[in-house]
Write a protein that holds these residues in place. Sequence first.
Motif, PDB file in Angstrom:
ATOM      1  N   ALA A  34      41.378  39.282  40.662  1.00  0.00           N
ATOM      2  CA  ALA A  34      41.172  40.728  40.770  1.00  0.00           C
ATOM      3  C   ALA A  34      40.126  41.185  39.762  1.00  0.00           C
ATOM      4  CB  ALA A  34      42.484  41.472  40.537  1.00  0.00           C
ATOM      5  N   PRO A  36      36.234  41.600  38.084  1.00  0.00           N
ATOM      6  CA  PRO A  36      34.916  41.959  38.644  1.00  0.00           C
ATOM      7  C   PRO A  36      33.964  40.767  38.614  1.00  0.00           C
ATOM      8  CG  PRO A  36      35.117  42.795  36.412  1.00  0.00           C
ATOM      9  CD  PRO A  36      36.459  42.207  36.753  1.00  0.00           C
ATOM     10  N   TYR A  52      40.952  39.022  51.459  1.00  0.00           N
ATOM     11  CA  TYR A  52      41.118  40.048  50.431  1.00  0.00           C
ATOM     12  C   TYR A  52      41.948  41.223  50.932  1.00  0.00           C
ATOM     13  CZ  TYR A  52      37.286  42.367  52.949  1.00  0.00           C
ATOM     14  OH  TYR A  52      36.513  42.954  53.918  1.00  0.00           O
ATOM     15  N   GLY A  57      42.067  45.639  45.866  1.00  0.00           N
ATOM     16  CA  GLY A  57      40.886  45.143  45.174  1.00  0.00           C
ATOM     17  C   GLY A  57      41.084  43.750  44.611  1.00  0.00           C
ATOM     18  N   ILE A  58      41.678  42.873  45.421  1.00  0.00           N
ATOM     19  CA  ILE A  58      41.918  41.493  45.009  1.00  0.00           C
ATOM     20  C   ILE A  58      41.539  40.576  46.159  1.00  0.00           C
ATOM     21  CG2 ILE A  58      44.338  41.627  45.756  1.00  0.00           C
ATOM     22  CD1 ILE A  58      45.041  39.667  43.544  1.00  0.00           C
ATOM     23  N   GLN A 164      36.610  41.992  44.383  1.00  0.00           N
ATOM     24  CA  GLN A 164      37.176  43.339  44.314  1.00  0.00           C
ATOM     25  C   GLN A 164      36.791  44.203  45.513  1.00  0.00           C
ATOM     26  OE1 GLN A 164      36.006  44.859  40.424  1.00  0.00           O
ATOM     27  NE2 GLN A 164      37.987  44.272  39.579  1.00  0.00           N
TER      28      GLN A 164
END
Length: 204
Positions: A34, A36, A52, A57-58, A164
């Motif tokens: 997760a 950036p 994903y 955002g993983i 992400q």
Amino acid sequence: MNAVTAPAEPGLYYDSVLQTPAIRLLPAEYRVSAEPLALVTLLGSCVAACIYDPMLGIGGMNHFMLPGTSDNTRSPSGVPDISARYGAHAMELVINDLLKRGARRSRLQAKVFGGGNVLSGFHTDPIGTRNARFVLEYLSAEGIQVVAQDLGDTQPRKVCFFVQSGRTLVRRLPSTRDDEIVRAERAYYGTLTREPVSGGVELF
């Protein structure tokens, strides 16, 4: 008292082209994160599935060599080999890791790449074609939407997946890189119809 430094993530580097930290995946590896960063791999006949949860955002990526094991496939220790080199297990590893980190199966989306028939000597149902067919059938059976794909043909690819956002970049590699990837795949295998670009695939 001296502070303990956490070990570096295997394959972690700073990608000056992407302008982001990145992790390079080799065959039979997978990562879920997760953070950036981007997950980067080179594909010939192998396939990578980028899966994903866009709300959380993983995301994660695998890189597998063969669709599945046969009953008599054994590791050196004599037990069945279910490593991430095989598609069936590689898919389970990524999906289960995502779910353990809070992703919801109903929100999962996938982008799939590779399956190029770059290895000579496989004229009937070649490995790349089998890998591409497997990953689409697996995701369909699991009810996971494939939102983008670049599968088949005879060219190798470089894939960059931003975990992400789910953004993915794909580069078809020139023939000068082809021999390098073919040699690597043939060495790895020794130890053991063109599909259109569709969905949100960005060429770079």
